[in-house]
Design a protein around this motif. Structure first.
Motif, PDB file in Angstrom:
ATOM      1  N   LEU A 147       0.842  -1.200   0.000  1.00 45.66           N
ATOM      2  CA  LEU A 147       0.000   0.000   0.000  1.00 45.66           C
ATOM      3  C   LEU A 147       0.871   1.242   0.000  1.00 45.66           C
ATOM      4  O   LEU A 147       1.754   1.392   0.855  1.00 45.66           O
ATOM      5  N   THR A 148       0.629   2.133  -0.944  1.00 41.00           N
ATOM      6  CA  THR A 148       1.305   3.431  -0.959  1.00 41.00           C
ATOM      7  C   THR A 148       0.251   4.517  -0.810  1.00 41.00           C
ATOM      8  O   THR A 148      -0.743   4.522  -1.549  1.00 41.00           O
ATOM      9  N   VAL A 149       0.441   5.418   0.139  1.00 38.92           N
ATOM     10  CA  VAL A 149      -0.485   6.544   0.302  1.00 38.92           C
ATOM     11  C   VAL A 149      -0.042   7.649  -0.651  1.00 38.92           C
ATOM     12  O   VAL A 149       1.069   8.166  -0.547  1.00 38.92           O
ATOM     13  N   LEU A 150      -0.906   7.987  -1.600  1.00 28.54           N
ATOM     14  CA  LEU A 150      -0.543   8.914  -2.665  1.00 28.54           C
ATOM     15  C   LEU A 150      -0.901  10.349  -2.349  1.00 28.54           C
ATOM     16  O   LEU A 150      -0.223  11.279  -2.788  1.00 28.54           O
ATOM     17  N   GLU A 151      -1.981  10.545  -1.617  1.00 27.26           N
ATOM     18  CA  GLU A 151      -2.531  11.894  -1.502  1.00 27.26           C
ATOM     19  C   GLU A 151      -3.543  11.891  -0.365  1.00 27.26           C
ATOM     20  O   GLU A 151      -4.185  10.865  -0.105  1.00 27.26           O
ATOM     21  N   ALA A 152      -3.679  13.006   0.328  1.00 26.60           N
ATOM     22  CA  ALA A 152      -4.691  13.112   1.385  1.00 26.60           C
ATOM     23  C   ALA A 152      -5.171  14.552   1.441  1.00 26.60           C
ATOM     24  O   ALA A 152      -4.367  15.484   1.324  1.00 26.60           O
ATOM     25  N   ARG A 153      -6.472  14.703   1.580  1.00 27.18           N
ATOM     26  CA  ARG A 153      -7.009  16.068   1.734  1.00 27.18           C
ATOM     27  C   ARG A 153      -8.327  16.027   2.499  1.00 27.18           C
ATOM     28  O   ARG A 153      -9.054  15.034   2.443  1.00 27.18           O
ATOM     29  N   VAL A 205     -14.409  14.910   7.886  1.00 24.97           N
ATOM     30  CA  VAL A 205     -14.066  13.745   7.063  1.00 24.97           C
ATOM     31  C   VAL A 205     -12.915  14.118   6.140  1.00 24.97           C
ATOM     32  O   VAL A 205     -12.845  15.250   5.647  1.00 24.97           O
ATOM     33  N   GLY A 206     -12.008  13.172   5.950  1.00 24.36           N
ATOM     34  CA  GLY A 206     -10.902  13.392   5.031  1.00 24.36           C
ATOM     35  C   GLY A 206     -10.818  12.282   4.003  1.00 24.36           C
ATOM     36  O   GLY A 206     -11.322  11.171   4.222  1.00 24.36           O
ATOM     37  N   LEU A 207     -10.196  12.608   2.880  1.00 24.88           N
ATOM     38  CA  LEU A 207     -10.026  11.632   1.807  1.00 24.88           C
ATOM     39  C   LEU A 207      -8.567  11.199   1.729  1.00 24.88           C
ATOM     40  O   LEU A 207      -7.659  12.018   1.938  1.00 24.88           O
ATOM     41  N   GLY A 258      -7.314   4.206  -5.510  1.00 26.30           N
ATOM     42  CA  GLY A 258      -8.663   4.613  -5.132  1.00 26.30           C
ATOM     43  C   GLY A 258      -8.662   5.541  -3.937  1.00 26.30           C
ATOM     44  O   GLY A 258      -7.662   5.678  -3.229  1.00 26.30           O
ATOM     45  N   TRP A 259      -9.817   6.174  -3.745  1.00 21.42           N
ATOM     46  CA  TRP A 259     -10.027   7.077  -2.624  1.00 21.42           C
ATOM     47  C   TRP A 259     -10.745   6.352  -1.510  1.00 21.42           C
ATOM     48  O   TRP A 259     -11.682   5.583  -1.754  1.00 21.42           O
TER      49      TRP A 259
END
Lengths: 174, 174
Positions: B120-126, B134-136, B156-157
């Protein structure tokens, strides 16, 4: 159409005649099919096996979730969609599998009591350069519930054998 | 971690404390987890229910197919991946579901006897503008077999609750 029985005699794909080949997917055609009832037991069974998040397993947790009520795992909806595709056309088609899916969207919760159907649009078709005798079909699938609301959409490529010269083809009605 | 038992007391998501909140997904972090053996019976069970194409049900048909041997439905691989995600972090996280998946690719057949794991790689968060609290998180999942060959990739988000002021968070180790 019924699913293949476990003891079906195996016929090598290269010899078997199919109803539908790559040539039978007409770009622009739209076809609706399927009537898949979603049972509570099926939702729970899938969730227990593959997606045991509380909102897929427990009514009270589901009510407190964004979904508002017990809902099927999104992957369960994909699997039910696959079953409707198999029953409608894939098991009669010279299908060779799929390299992947794009833009898979879970738009609305799928809940026990829902009845799902599929609207298939053929977006694009081309011969596969790297494999003679094989063609690619790009499709868009929209899964609708009994209120005609889309619950899932996705696009993807499928690989199909091209029609042998001697085989009659049957255009997939659109 | 074990899956939620059917009779687990329901705790409203708004009250429950989780180990992981949106803030605990660190962009750029990479994490490997899971060890999912793929049994022949599981491959056949899933195929019978959801994807009864001959190459997922019958050895001889599978040998004549592009896959060369009996292989799991691509949706089964997705479902097994979901289970590994649940067991590793999702059941301990304030997860609110996912709007969808992009670039799902089935790269290699998954066969009975394989053992799957996930990178799993975390690509982006906002933060999610339309939902306070809530955050994505956008992630990339690569599913590897026991030879470290990628068999599936997707992006995916996911939606996660943000950490309440009083709750200690536990960064997901990357």
């Amino acid at each position: 159409m019924t699913s293949a029985p476990d003891n079906a005699p195996a016929t090598p794909a290269a010899e078997r005649r199919f109803k539908h080949y790559w040539e039978d997917f007409q770009v622009g055609s739209v076809r609706e099919f399927g009537q898949m009832p979603v049972s509570r037991e099926a939702v729970l069974d899938f969730a227990r096996q593959f997606d045991p998040q509380p909102f897929h397993l427990d009514d009270t947790a589901a009510e407190a979730s964004l979904f508002g009520q017990l809902s099927a795992s999104g992957w369960h909806t994909c699997a039910m969609t696959m079953r409707m595709m198999c029953d409608d056309y894939l098991l009669d088609a010279a299908s060779l599998g799929s390299p992947g899916i794009d833009q898979l969207r879970w738009l609305k919760p799928v809940c026990p009591g829902d009845i799902l159907s599929v609207r298939l649009t053929v977006l694009e078709a081309r011969p596969m350069n790297s494999r003679p005798g094989v063609g690619l079909v790009r499709s868009r699938w929209e899964v609708l519930n009994q209120h005609r609301a889309p619950v899932l959409t996705m696009e993807g490529w499928g690989m199909f054998r091209r029609r042998p010269d001697a085989a009659p083809g049957a255009r997939i009605p659109g």
